[in-house]
Design a protein around this motif. Structure first.
Motif, PDB file in Angstrom:
ATOM      1  N   GLU A  67       2.699   1.634  -3.499  1.00 48.10           N
ATOM      2  CA  GLU A  67       1.615   2.140  -4.523  1.00 48.10           C
ATOM      3  C   GLU A  67       1.193   3.624  -4.367  1.00 48.10           C
ATOM      4  O   GLU A  67       1.088   4.414  -5.320  1.00 48.10           O
ATOM      5  CB  GLU A  67       0.206   1.322  -4.497  1.00 48.10           C
ATOM      6  CG  GLU A  67      -0.860   1.848  -5.357  1.00 48.10           C
ATOM      7  CD  GLU A  67      -0.269   1.502  -6.698  1.00 48.10           C
ATOM      8  OE1 GLU A  67      -0.791   2.705  -7.494  1.00 48.10           O
ATOM      9  OE2 GLU A  67       0.606   0.881  -7.137  1.00 48.10           O
ATOM     10  N   GLN A  68       1.146   3.968  -3.049  1.00 52.93           N
ATOM     11  CA  GLN A  68       0.859   5.494  -2.785  1.00 52.93           C
ATOM     12  C   GLN A  68       1.854   6.427  -3.062  1.00 52.93           C
ATOM     13  O   GLN A  68       1.773   7.719  -3.746  1.00 52.93           O
ATOM     14  CB  GLN A  68       0.376   5.747  -1.386  1.00 52.93           C
ATOM     15  CG  GLN A  68      -1.039   5.209  -1.141  1.00 52.93           C
ATOM     16  CD  GLN A  68      -1.300   5.287   0.278  1.00 52.93           C
ATOM     17  OE1 GLN A  68      -1.758   6.277   0.701  1.00 52.93           O
ATOM     18  NE2 GLN A  68      -1.422   4.271   1.039  1.00 52.93           N
TER      19      GLN A  68
ATOM     20  N   SER B 157       0.671  -1.354   0.112  1.00 47.51           N
ATOM     21  CA  SER B 157      -0.073   0.001  -0.026  1.00 47.51           C
ATOM     22  C   SER B 157       0.964   1.159  -0.196  1.00 47.51           C
ATOM     23  O   SER B 157       0.419   2.275  -0.762  1.00 47.51           O
ATOM     24  CB  SER B 157      -0.666  -0.007   1.271  1.00 47.51           C
ATOM     25  OG  SER B 157      -1.573   1.307   1.318  1.00 47.51           O
TER      26      SER B 157
END
Length: 366
Positions: free
Chosen positions: A153-154, A150
């Protein structure tokens, strides 16, 4: 009497500062203050004596500017950290907030951005604002955890100039796995992202929790920030520092104020580092009380987070403000961090911890 807020509005403030309030936890006179994550153990007498002597020795030369590059202090900090670091890898400032501010001054600014994953240290967006850097609020899972996938990806999505990773995180107290740091660093390669791991509470981590200091070699865009405010019980001395590649420390010289670390600050920090084993002896006591808080809150039916810091973040099972006020009425001040149903408490001395636990149990019984 003139309203301070109205007085501020009469000034030609920057538009983005209008309507804002200064950062700060409530400073109330209470018997048990457990709201600002200080080390509540006093500085040991032998360290007080050593600091006093150091400051006395430098007092006669206070008419002169201090060592601008605080060379002796940087060397002492490098020796304390280990990991093959030397003075060229270390930088220091007046608290870790100033460290983060200087990083933003050097690598952020107008037209640039900093990403962090909320909830996290509430000073990050304020430091960004003060330096004209766009703050991007990244997301965590519903249980406030952050996975490597996560986070990476951010970073790829936002391509920020800087990422702040708070580990152990404030206010949740949980440390990040090194895989998160590695993933964020790699995800920021194309955008040349500087990755800052804020390890203000690192000395309180549970056994086996690794430090991002182990990742510095070969990663010139990685910075690991520390402080002497917490484990060293020197919040009043205001000394923060970081470890990074030599060129990162060199970059700070472009933005720091001249002679920003006073002779008194340098003397205090050097004396403390010479006696770091004595100062850090309180860390195990704090960790014992922290774990006691976790165990006791569980026994009471509440849900505390497992903590790698000197505080405990917990789901109080209902109205957080009602519990906060009830504890305050009994002379125990904890932190309402603005997350519904949650509070944060610093692990204090055994007596302070007992006062907190008794107050919680009394509230729940009521």
């Amino acid at each position: 009497m003139t309203d301070p807020a109205a007085s501020l509005e009469s000034l030609p403030l920057r538009d983005d500062l209008r309507g804002m309030s200064p950062y700060g936890a409530p400073q109330l006179e209470v018997e048990v203050a457990l709201n600002t994550n200080e080390n509540t153990h006093p500085v040991p007498p032998e360290v007080v004596e050593a600091i006093t002597q150091r400051v006395h020795d430098c007092a006669s030369s206070l008419n002169r500017y201090p060592d601008r590059d605080f060379t002796a202090l940087r060397g002492a900090l490098a020796r304390y950290l280990g990991h093959g670091l030397d003075e060229d890898n270390v930088w220091a400032a007046n608290g870790s907030n100033e460290i983060l501010q200087q990083i933003l001054q050097a690598f952020g600014g107008p037209g640039r951005s900093v990403l962090s994953f909320v909830p996290t240290y509430s000073m990050y967006p304020l430091l960004a604002l003060g330096t004209g850097t766009e703050f991007i609020a990244g997301e965590r899972a519903a249980d406030f955890t952050l996975t490597a996938e996560s986070a990476a990806e951010q970073v790829r999505s936002h391509a920020p100039d800087i990422v702040f990773l708070c580990s152990p995180n404030n206010p949740t107290g949980t440390a990040l796995g090194l895989n998160v740091v590695e993933a964020v660093y790699e995800a920021g390669r194309d955008s040349d992202t500087v990755v800052v791991v804020d390890e203000a509470y690192a000395e309180f981590a549970r056994f086996g929790t690794p430090s991002a200091l182990t990742l510095l070699d070969g990663r010139p865009r990685l910075i690991v920030s520390r402080t002497m405010s917490k484990a060293f019980a020197l919040a009043g001395a205001r000394l923060g520092y970081f470890a990074a590649a030599r060129e990162v420390a060199d970059a700070m010289r472009l933005v720091r104020l001249p002679y920003h670390l006073s002779s008194v600050t340098q003397a205090t920090a050097l004396a403390a580092l010479e006696h770091h084993q004595t100062l850090l002896a309180t860390v195990e006591d704090v960790k014992m009380q922290r774990d006691r808080i976790v165990d006791e809150l569980k026994r009471m039916g509440l849900t505390p987070a497992e903590s790698d810091s000197n505080f405990v973040f917990f789901d109080c099972g209902g109205d957080a403000h009602a519990m906060w006020q009830a504890l305050l009425d009994r002379g125990v001040l904890v932190r309402d961090v603005g997350i519904p149903g949650h509070l944060r408490v610093t692990a204090g001395t055994e007596a302070e911890t007992t006062a907190f636990l008794d107050a919680v149990e009394s509230f729940l019984a009521r």
